[in-house]
Design a protein around this motif. Structure first.
Motif, PDB file in Angstrom:
ATOM      1  N   PHE B 450      38.515 -40.119  44.250  1.00 37.30           N
ATOM      2  CA  PHE B 450      38.854 -41.535  44.376  1.00 37.30           C
ATOM      3  C   PHE B 450      38.552 -42.314  43.103  1.00 37.30           C
ATOM      4  CE2 PHE B 450      38.429 -40.077  48.727  1.00 37.30           C
ATOM      5  CZ  PHE B 450      39.562 -40.619  49.306  1.00 37.30           C
ATOM      6  N   LYS B 453      41.047 -42.006  40.059  1.00 32.93           N
ATOM      7  CA  LYS B 453      42.253 -42.803  40.202  1.00 32.93           C
ATOM      8  C   LYS B 453      41.952 -44.293  39.996  1.00 32.93           C
ATOM      9  CE  LYS B 453      45.575 -44.340  43.459  1.00 32.93           C
ATOM     10  NZ  LYS B 453      45.182 -45.684  43.022  1.00 32.93           N
ATOM     11  N   ARG B 454      40.859 -44.744  40.574  1.00 37.64           N
ATOM     12  CA  ARG B 454      40.547 -46.181  40.502  1.00 37.64           C
ATOM     13  C   ARG B 454      40.172 -46.620  39.091  1.00 37.64           C
ATOM     14  NH1 ARG B 454      36.617 -46.142  45.697  1.00 37.64           N
ATOM     15  NH2 ARG B 454      38.193 -46.039  47.341  1.00 37.64           N
ATOM     16  N   SER B 456      41.010 -45.167  36.316  1.00 37.91           N
ATOM     17  CA  SER B 456      42.220 -45.096  35.501  1.00 37.91           C
ATOM     18  C   SER B 456      43.097 -46.332  35.731  1.00 37.91           C
ATOM     19  CB  SER B 456      42.993 -43.823  35.844  1.00 37.91           C
ATOM     20  OG  SER B 456      44.190 -43.768  35.111  1.00 37.91           O
ATOM     21  N   ALA B 457      43.167 -46.766  36.993  1.00 43.12           N
ATOM     22  CA  ALA B 457      43.949 -47.967  37.302  1.00 43.12           C
ATOM     23  C   ALA B 457      43.360 -49.183  36.589  1.00 43.12           C
ATOM     24  CB  ALA B 457      43.977 -48.202  38.815  1.00 43.12           C
TER      25      ALA B 457
END
Lengths: 441, 528
Positions: B450, B453-454, B456-457
């Motif tokens: 998780f 992804k976060r 990187s966002a």
């Protein structure tokens, strides 16, 4: 024998018991009641809380080439020829189609319509800013497929309160091939009464409160700047999603579509609700959330224990469909030395030793051998015992627990779940005439 | 570019040396081919030795450990958890070793208290009921990342420069001197030349490779050590097996987890080492003799480091090679301004730095004395986010609008932003791996599923990194985590891995897609 008499008397008796409440278990329950069988189903929140809602049939084959197929049926043919043990190789493509059509029809009747592009796959964008092929697309996501296809000017909107959905990330991955794609992350707190950080299911129910959709329109409107479509996280209502999307589209004057999120995935929850309610209405006796922890085989019937301790309940059935999934769902258990099927202790087809379970690169295109481990079956979808013959006359297996497939890499999870459930129910049906035949239209 | 001292290697040795020299007023340039602690310094137990481990095999090293243990607890308490340590023997262990141990400790001046078994059990209930002896010593847990980051940060405050992702590819020699050092940037391919008055080779397992560039042969041996990370903290003390050093015989608490290791396997090259299933099984089986719960407990990661060992005579057993450090002044090899620190231990890194800095300062004509023995190591923002529970503490005070990006380790967005700013300030590359080195991101049970992804966002959204390619960064990050997860995937952890793959491959198609594109089947048309 007082104890066994008591358990027998207290047991729920049925033709077919279904263990597991993921997509495969739900589909099996549906097919079984449609064939007129009495059905009991037990399981703990299936993999569907993770489901994107997309129904994949077959996308990539051979996986080591990364080759994506626009025509899933050609891909099913190819995989059946190349991997003769793949569960698809045991089914005629018409049967796979028929079973999926039957589930789609059930979902449509329950206000969860799906759309597809003829007999072909559609390309759809993902939360990560990649794209994938899928077959049946929830109607709420369909305009996203069309916008991607035509590379229409499009705005992706994220909500700051929903931290796993970031519009910038989606655009970042796709911007090179879709220059007309823009993003805006908006804060809902000023608009809708939500707390700082929420999960999708809460937001989806909030969206159904009066006035909130209008508020959302006011927040998105100023950012349109010529966008012809707007993509939003798939939280646009739990039950009233069609209405909400209709309103958003009308008020904003653009096409509106949903993009699936990570868990709790609202499209997955919608599936769970529709299946749970629809199957209950059709008379499926549901034991949710209960895990089947032990079983006995008495007088040619299965006696299954759901739950433990004082809450333990008994199900007595003639046949059983095992749709317990893989490791995440406890259908398979990986010990340090070996992979086991924990309920019936069925032999699990698997690599020779743990060192061969996984490859050194996570994203190795060949996939990890452990993901093809699972139950070996005969043509009737009955798991085999160590002697290579069906372990029980009327024990069947369906879904991701089956060996020789890699649903994550082949993108065949939903199609496999549904069609193998159909095959298992059909096989049971062929062995037994139902108590009462309900005419089917 | 010119510098007085050029240090090759950004491990704890190089970091410690840069601080020592900078405190003495020397201009320093540190060149690191990857990132801080990318080699052995980031892949060890994080054990602050009492010295007890070496009393029978290497009394010299044991004494050095004891001295440095006391100094570091004084000058760098924020990098240390003063847990105390136990040495325990179980049925079947060598009883002579057991009875000699307190005597050997006394000879090295190492405090050692004999415990009765009941007392030991009360201190650590997880210990085996087959325990036959237990001693208490002054072991502790030390955070090697924080230690290196804080050392290098103070050096930078004092004017030192750190070049990450930069490799030394050649030396230009003149008159028994290295005149210029040729550098190569690993990502951009850019070449630079630096004039340095003194060059120090602190490249850890790669010292032989670096020395060879200067035409000097250093024969090294490489011993691979594998360690496991448990999903929760098993003991509060460091627990050592009371026997000759062997496999899987030390368990060190590290914040919310425990680290179990190691193995010692001779390898030919220090590059590309990953833990194996066989090593993991060996460690679990050995460790569980001392602490039975280690057999059934959840592990969520493994990692392997290389002990660089200077080859002297015939090394029969890598653990018997002295872990004390040697300092090679290459004046004797015909290069007046070149020195190598070929091996050493985390516990004695400061002492190695002191001795090396003494030599370098003498050559430079700098008379300032070493001050790291008494001067406290500052507590800066460069290293603080490596602390396990800090994210949670910070979040509870500021959480209103601060999303938790890593749920396993409670790393809030504000912490990630602070790490990103610190990297940018120091001119480094911002990506998931460099953020991971400086924080708890990716360190928890989900191993980046998780938070990868976060985070990187967040980088994508901030737009601060113009050329940021999120999909490529996530692929690299996931692979970086994977090599450590792979050997421990059974029970709960294989479920976690399955979830990760269901997301990134099943739902996101990342194995096929690297730039948003999928390769489709050209034989079929898509008539939408």
């Amino acid at each position: 024998m007082v104890t066994s008499m008591t358990t027998k008397d207290a047991a729920t008796t049925c033709d077919l018991a279904i263990i597991g409440c993921g997509l495969s278990g739900m589909a099996a329950a549906l097919f079984a009641v449609e064939k007129g069988f009495s059905v009991a189903q037990a399981g703990v929140s299936g993999g569907m809380i993770f489901a994107t809602g997309l129904l994949d049939v077959m996308g990539t084959h051979p996986i080591e080439t990364g080759h994506g197929w626009v025509d899933p049926w050609a891909a099913v043919d190819a995989v059946s020829e190349d991997i003769p043990d793949h569960p698809y190789a045991r089914m005629k493509p018409e049967i796979i189609k028929e079973s999926i059509a039957s589930v789609i029809s059930f979902l449509g009747k329950n206000d969860l319509p799906y759309v597809k592009n003829g007999e072909l796959n559609s390309e759809i964008l993902t939360l990560l800013g990649t794209s994938k092929f899928s077959y049946y697309i929830p109607q709420t996501m369909w305009e996203g497929v069309r916008a991607l296809k035509k590379k229409r000017p499009c705005l992706i909107v994220g909500f700051e309160e929903l931290k796993d959905f970031n519009a910038a990330q989606i655009v970042g991955g796709l911007t090179r091939r879709w220059p007309g794609l823009r993003w805006k992350n908006i804060c809902l707190r000023d608009t809708i009464n939500v707390s700082s950080f929420v999960s999708g299911d809460i937001l989806a129910r909030d969206m159904e409160m009066p006035g909130n959709v209008k508020n959302l329109v006011r927040r998105i409107g100023p950012h349109l700047n010529g966008a012809e479509a707007v993509g939003l996280p798939a939280v646009l209502g739990m039950k009233r999603h069609r209405k909400i999307i209709e309103t958003l589209s009308r008020e904003l004057g653009v096409k509106v579509f949903e993009i699936p999120t990570t868990p709790l995935s609202v499209p997955g929850l919608r599936l769970i609700e529709v299946f749970t309610e629809g199957l209950a209405e059709r008379g499926v006796r549901q034991f949710f959330p209960e895990r089947i922890v032990s079983w006995k085989n008495t007088d040619g019937a299965f006696l299954l224990a759901a739950g433990r301790g004082t809450g333990k309940k008994w199900i007595r059935s003639e046949g059983v469909i095992l749709a317990t999934g893989r490791f995440w769902a406890h259908g398979l258990r990986a010990d340090r030395d070996k992979i086991r099927e924990p309920l019936f202790d069925l032999p699990v087809h698997q690599p020779e030793k743990r060192a061969f379970w996984h490859r050194e690169d996570f994203l190795d295109l060949r996939g990890h051998p452990v993901n093809r481990a699972g139950l070996s079956i005969d043509d009737q979808f009955r798991p085999l015992n160590r002697a290579g013959i069906p372990a029980f006359e009327k024990l069947f297996a369906a879904g991701s627990i089956l060996a020789h497939q890699d649903w994550m890499r082949m993108k065949c999870g939903s199609g496999l779940a549904i069609s193998s459930a159909y095959a298992a129910v059909t096989a049971f049906s062929n062995m037994k005439a139902p108590h009462r035949k309900i005419p089917r239209n | 570019m010119r510098t007085q001292a050029l240090i090759i290697g950004g491990g704890v040795t190089g970091a410690g040396l840069s601080r020592d020299l900078a405190l003495r007023g020397v201009r320093v340039l540190v060149v690191e081919q990857r990132d801080i602690n990318a080699g052995a310094s980031g892949r060890n137990h994080g054990l602050l030795h009492s010295g007890g481990r070496y009393v029978s095999t290497d009394p010299g090293a044991a004494k050095e450990c004891h001295q440095e243990n006391e100094i570091l607890k004084r000058v760098a308490p924020h990098c240390i958890e003063d847990t105390g340590g136990l040495f325990v023997a179980v049925e079947g262990d060598d009883e002579t070793y057991v009875s000699d141990f307190p005597h050997l400790c006394r000879q090295c001046g190492i405090p050692c208290e004999m415990l009765d078994l009941e007392e030991a059990e009360n201190l650590e209930p997880a210990l085996s009921s087959k325990m036959i002896a237990a001693y208490r010593v002054d072991d502790g847990a030390i955070d090697p990342f924080r230690l290196s980051l804080e050392n290098i940060a103070q050096a930078q405050e004092l004017g030192a420069t750190l070049l990450r992702d930069t490799k030394v590819v050649g030396f230009e020699k003149e008159n028994r001197q290295i005149k210029r050092v040729q550098l190569f940037h690993m990502h951009t391919g850019q070449k630079t030349v630096v004039e340095a008055e003194q060059v120090i080779n602190a490249a850890g397992p790669w010292v032989g490779e670096v020395a060879a560039l200067a035409g000097i042969g250093i024969e090294m041996l490489y011993s691979k050590g594998t360690l496991l990370v448990t999903a929760h903290r098993v003991t509060d003390h460091v627990v050592n097996r009371l026997r000759n050093p062997g496999d899987g015989d030390i368990l060190v608490p590290g914040g919310t987890v425990s680290l179990l290791g190691t193995t010692s396997v001779r390898i030919d090259s220090p590059d590309l080492i990953t833990p194996t299933v066989e090593e993991v099984d060996l460690i679990v089986n050995e460790g569980s003799q001392m602490i039975p719960t280690l057999k059934g407990i959840r592990y969520f990661r493994s990692y392997a480091g290389v002990r660089p060992l200077l080859k002297v005579g015939s090394n029969l057993d890598d653990r018997s090679v002295s872990r004390g450090f040697a300092l090679l002044d290459h004046a004797r090899d015909g290069l007046e301004n070149f020195a190598t620190i070929p091996s050493g231990k985390l516990t004695t890194f400061r002492f190695m730095a002191e001795k090396t800095a003494d030599l370098i300062c003498e050559k430079l004509g700098v008379h300032a004395p070493c001050s790291t023995r008494t001067e406290s190591l500052p507590d800066s923002s460069s290293g603080k986010w490596t602390e396990p529970a800090l994210g949670a503490k910070h979040w509870f005070n500021h959480h209103a609008k601060d999303p938790i990006l890593c749920d396993c380790e409670m790393v809030p967005e504000s912490a990630v932003k602070s790490v990103v700013n610190a990297i940018i300030e120091k001119g480094g590359d911002v990506n998931l791996l460099s953020i991971g080195v400086r924080s708890r991101v990716g360190k928890g049970v989900c191993q980046g599923t998780f938070c990868g992804k976060r985070v990187s966002a967040l980088l994508e959204e901030s737009g601060e990194i113009g050329s940021y390619d999120g999909l490529i960064d996530i692929r690299r990050f996931l692979q970086g985590r994977w090599s450590g997860e792979r050997p421990v995937l059974w029970h709960a952890q294989i479920m976690q891995a399955e979830l990760k793959e269901a997301f990134y491959c099943g739902a996101f198609n990342l194995e096929v897609v690297s730039d948003g594109h999928i390769h489709d089947d050209k034989r079929c048309g898509n008539n939408l």
